[in-house]
Design a protein around this motif. Structure first.
Motif, PDB file in Angstrom:
ATOM      1  N   ILE A  49      -2.831   9.251  -7.026  1.00 23.15           N
ATOM      2  CA  ILE A  49      -3.365   7.748  -7.259  1.00 23.15           C
ATOM      3  C   ILE A  49      -4.169   8.015  -8.535  1.00 23.15           C
ATOM      4  O   ILE A  49      -4.132   7.082  -9.201  1.00 23.15           O
ATOM      5  N   SER A  81      -9.380   6.314  -0.853  1.00 24.69           N
ATOM      6  CA  SER A  81      -7.907   6.146  -1.532  1.00 24.69           C
ATOM      7  C   SER A  81      -7.219   5.209  -1.469  1.00 24.69           C
ATOM      8  O   SER A  81      -6.546   4.619  -2.223  1.00 24.69           O
ATOM      9  N   VAL A  82      -7.177   4.381  -0.048  1.00 21.22           N
ATOM     10  CA  VAL A  82      -6.243   3.281   0.232  1.00 21.22           C
ATOM     11  C   VAL A  82      -6.776   2.050  -0.468  1.00 21.22           C
ATOM     12  O   VAL A  82      -5.897   1.185  -0.711  1.00 21.22           O
ATOM     13  N   TRP A 107       2.250  12.128  -2.947  1.00 17.94           N
ATOM     14  CA  TRP A 107       1.468  11.184  -3.078  1.00 17.94           C
ATOM     15  C   TRP A 107       0.010  11.567  -2.664  1.00 17.94           C
ATOM     16  O   TRP A 107      -0.149  11.703  -1.457  1.00 17.94           O
ATOM     17  N   GLU A 122      -4.478  12.371  -3.763  1.00 21.96           N
ATOM     18  CA  GLU A 122      -5.360  11.655  -4.297  1.00 21.96           C
ATOM     19  C   GLU A 122      -5.204  12.082  -5.733  1.00 21.96           C
ATOM     20  O   GLU A 122      -5.462  10.995  -6.587  1.00 21.96           O
ATOM     21  N   HIS A 179       0.830  -0.901  -0.101  1.00 26.75           N
ATOM     22  CA  HIS A 179      -0.084   0.247   0.152  1.00 26.75           C
ATOM     23  C   HIS A 179       0.801   1.188  -0.045  1.00 26.75           C
ATOM     24  O   HIS A 179       1.659   1.361   0.870  1.00 26.75           O
ATOM     25  N   LEU A 194      -0.179   4.650  -0.075  1.00 24.10           N
ATOM     26  CA  LEU A 194      -0.836   5.118   1.105  1.00 24.10           C
ATOM     27  C   LEU A 194      -1.092   3.888   2.025  1.00 24.10           C
ATOM     28  O   LEU A 194      -1.732   3.117   1.731  1.00 24.10           O
ATOM     29  N   HIS A 226      -8.759   9.110   2.993  1.00 23.80           N
ATOM     30  CA  HIS A 226      -7.745   8.007   3.134  1.00 23.80           C
ATOM     31  C   HIS A 226      -8.860   6.627   2.938  1.00 23.80           C
ATOM     32  O   HIS A 226      -8.224   5.423   2.136  1.00 23.80           O
ATOM     33  N   ASN A 228      -3.058   2.564  -5.842  1.00 22.73           N
ATOM     34  CA  ASN A 228      -2.505   2.986  -4.716  1.00 22.73           C
ATOM     35  C   ASN A 228      -1.552   1.720  -4.218  1.00 22.73           C
ATOM     36  O   ASN A 228      -0.863   1.395  -3.100  1.00 22.73           O
ATOM     37  N   TYR A 229      -1.834   0.629  -5.040  1.00 20.97           N
ATOM     38  CA  TYR A 229      -1.136  -0.555  -4.583  1.00 20.97           C
ATOM     39  C   TYR A 229       0.297  -0.892  -5.663  1.00 20.97           C
ATOM     40  O   TYR A 229       0.037  -0.401  -6.955  1.00 20.97           O
TER      41      TYR A 229
END
Length: 565
Positions: free
Chosen positions: A546, A493-494, A541, A543, A471, A473, A490, A499-500
């Motif tokens: 991402i 977005s996570v 980093w 939103e 991750h 983030l 968060h 985000n990966y």
């Protein structure tokens, strides 16, 4: 057809079920006796509770096919009826052992005549009113009903052993319960006033097995004991009622080989896919009716089973990419794994048709690739309604069967109605969210590995790959390092795919963790994965970052999962 025309229902106690000259036959190729000690114990405990409370006890429904006057086939309920009959036999056996009172012989004879069957005046052998299936009936008639211990218990078949153990279980319970004075009277009362009057059934009488199937489908009440596979098997093998055991043996072996390979629970789905690879699309609830219409004699039974036997190997292998079956089809495992990963099966009729027409292994691997690509686009990313999938795959399968589709180019063209266009796929991929963990985590790994292979050129596969999923983030960020993300930002977005990233285990565990983005960039720069190293180009980093990265991945994705050659 109105439900009332299919069945007649009534509530009856066991006395009404077994007495008055009624006889019952378990279709000879239904499943064997299978109740075990836990079932017998439950029944015995129920009887003790009934005795204490004085209340009646509902034993569920039994489904009977009406044959002639007072003659029935047991379609559902054979385990209960067989077990209760054995319990009564155990009671008769105990009465016969009570030689101190001559009346006990009369009591035993009366119970036998009323609930178990008639005694032949010449041989003095009881002819039970219950006849079990082909495998179990001779043992039931010659040993259980006659109270004769088998000469070689170790040599009994598993269901015969269960029948004998059931008899001895209840024999022991009866001996312990009625050990005192007046035992004969008490045993007779137990059978006549408790066992046969306090146990109630809803009896459902149908005219044929098609009606039975319709009843179960309509009421959504298939019993635990009777599955769709049982119904289909019973119908197919009922067409062979007049065959001898030796003539039936090849059919039974063929059936066993198919169901052992497929599994009884998966057989109805397998059969429907098989049928849908050869004829106009049908739904599951139509299956039994179609089979009954199409298969009406023994040559047709053989033809169906032989065709199913050929398809069974493919159907079974399609459920596991690691099956050795795929060793003969280099490259197929990757596509089958994707199909399994996204839990799709609608394509199966197409594969069953294609395997009979596309004889080159590489062509069949390519057909599997088409199905995997469509499944990723349609099911995995864009998540459209799957209703159209089965109809299109069915149509294409029939066109393969009739020769209208005889090459890969025509096949690709025929699949266009379920191929999500590039612009839609790219837009859906750009907004995709996947929570890490379980099957979703496997899908993230699959997406990232395929994207990395396409973008970086390395020959990597998610299956067996040692990389972890990082991750960027973090799931639990340091509040000072990631203060630009509000709790709401968060949360949304996570789980974005953007985000990966892939990261070596030692880099992730020891150096990346929950650190700030600038620290993580130094770790990412050490990675061998191109898409991970590329994160060094981002100033921060956020939103927007991402979102930008996921759009970049989406542009790559439409080239990875493409029907173009």
């Amino acid at each position: 057809m109105a439900l009332g025309a299919l069945l007649a229902t009534s509530t009856k106690d066991l006395k009404e079920v077994l007495s008055n000259g009624k006889t019952y036959t378990v279709p000879q190729y239904q499943r064997d006796y299978s109740w075990r000690v836990e079932h017998w114990e439950d029944l015995w405990e129920d009887l003790q509770a009934i005795e204490s409370s004085g209340e009646d006890h509902y034993m569920g429904s039994i489904v009977l096919e009406v044959r002639e006057r007072k003659q029935f086939r047991i379609i559902d309920g054979q385990q209960r009826i067989a077990t209760l009959s054995i319990l009564i036999i155990a009671c008769v056996n105990y009465l016969r052992s009570l030689v101190s009172d001559e009346k006990n012989a009369e009591r035993a004879a009366e119970l036998e005549r009323t609930y178990l069957g008639t005694k032949d005046p010449a041989s003095l052998r009881i002819t039970p009113k219950l006849k079990l299936n082909l495998n179990d009936d001779s043992f039931f008639q010659l040993n259980i009903a006659q109270h004769i211990q088998p000469s070689n218990i170790r040599g009994l078949r598993s269901s015969e052993k269960l029948l004998w153990d059931c008899f001895n279980f209840f024999k022991s319970k009866i001996q312990k319960k009625f050990a005192g004075p007046g035992a004969g009277v008490e045993v007779s009362r137990f059978v006549n006033e408790l066992l046969t009057e306090r146990l109630g059934f809803i009896t459902v009488e149908v005219q044929d097995q098609l009606s039975a199937y319709t009843v179960f489908e309509t009421l959504n009440a298939r019993g635990i004991e009777l599955t769709e596979t049982d119904l289909l098997k019973n119908y197919l093998l009922s067409l062979a009622d007049r065959l001898s055991a030796s003539q039936m043996d090849p059919i039974l072996k063929l059936w066993a080989r198919i169901t052992d390979r497929i599994g009884a629970s998966a057989f109805p789905e397998f059969l429907r896919h098989h049928v849908n690879s050869k004829r106009e699309y049908i739904r599951q609830k139509q299956l039994f009716k179609i089979i009954k219409s199409d298969v009406t004699d023994m040559p047709q039974v053989f033809k169906l089973l032989e065709a199913l036997d050929k398809d069974a190997a493919w159907f079974s292998a399609l459920s596991s990419h690691s099956d050795d079956f795929w060793l003969d089809y280099p490259g197929a495992k990757e596509h089958v794994r994707a199909l399994n990963l996204f839990n799709v099966s609608q394509y199966t009729p197409l594969i069953l048709a294609a395997k009979d027409s596309f004889t080159k292994p590489q062509d069949l691997v390519e057909v599997l690739r088409y199905c995997a690509v469509i499944s990723v686009r349609f099911n995995g990313v864009s998540r459209r309604s799957t209703h159209i999938l089965e109809e299109v795959y069915n149509s294409v399968a029939l066109q393969i069967r009739n020769g209208k589709i005889n090459n890969l180019q025509l096949l690709r063209h025929s699949l266009k109605p379920i191929y999500i266009p590039d612009d839609e796929f790219e837009a859906d991929f750009s907004t995709m969210r996947l929570k890490f963990g379980g099957n979703s985590g496997k899908r993230i790994r699959y997406f990232l590995a395929k994207l990395e292979k396409q973008f970086g050129g390395a020959d990597i596969h998610d299956d067996g790959m040692q990389a972890t999923i990082e991750h960027i983030l973090p799931e639990n960020p340091d509040s000072t390092a990631w203060q630009s993300f509000s709790p709401e930002a968060h949360e949304r977005s996570v789980v974005r795919l953007g985000n990966y990233t892939l990261l070596e285990r030692d880099l992730n565990g020891q150096q990346a963790g929950n650190a700030g983005f600038s620290v993580k960039q130094g770790v990412y720069d050490k990675s061998k994965y191109t898409l991970t190293k590329k994160l060094g180009a981002y100033a921060d980093w956020t939103e927007d970052s991402i979102n930008t990265r996921q759009k970049e991945l989406a542009r790559i994705a439409k080239t990875v999962w493409s029907l173009s050659v």
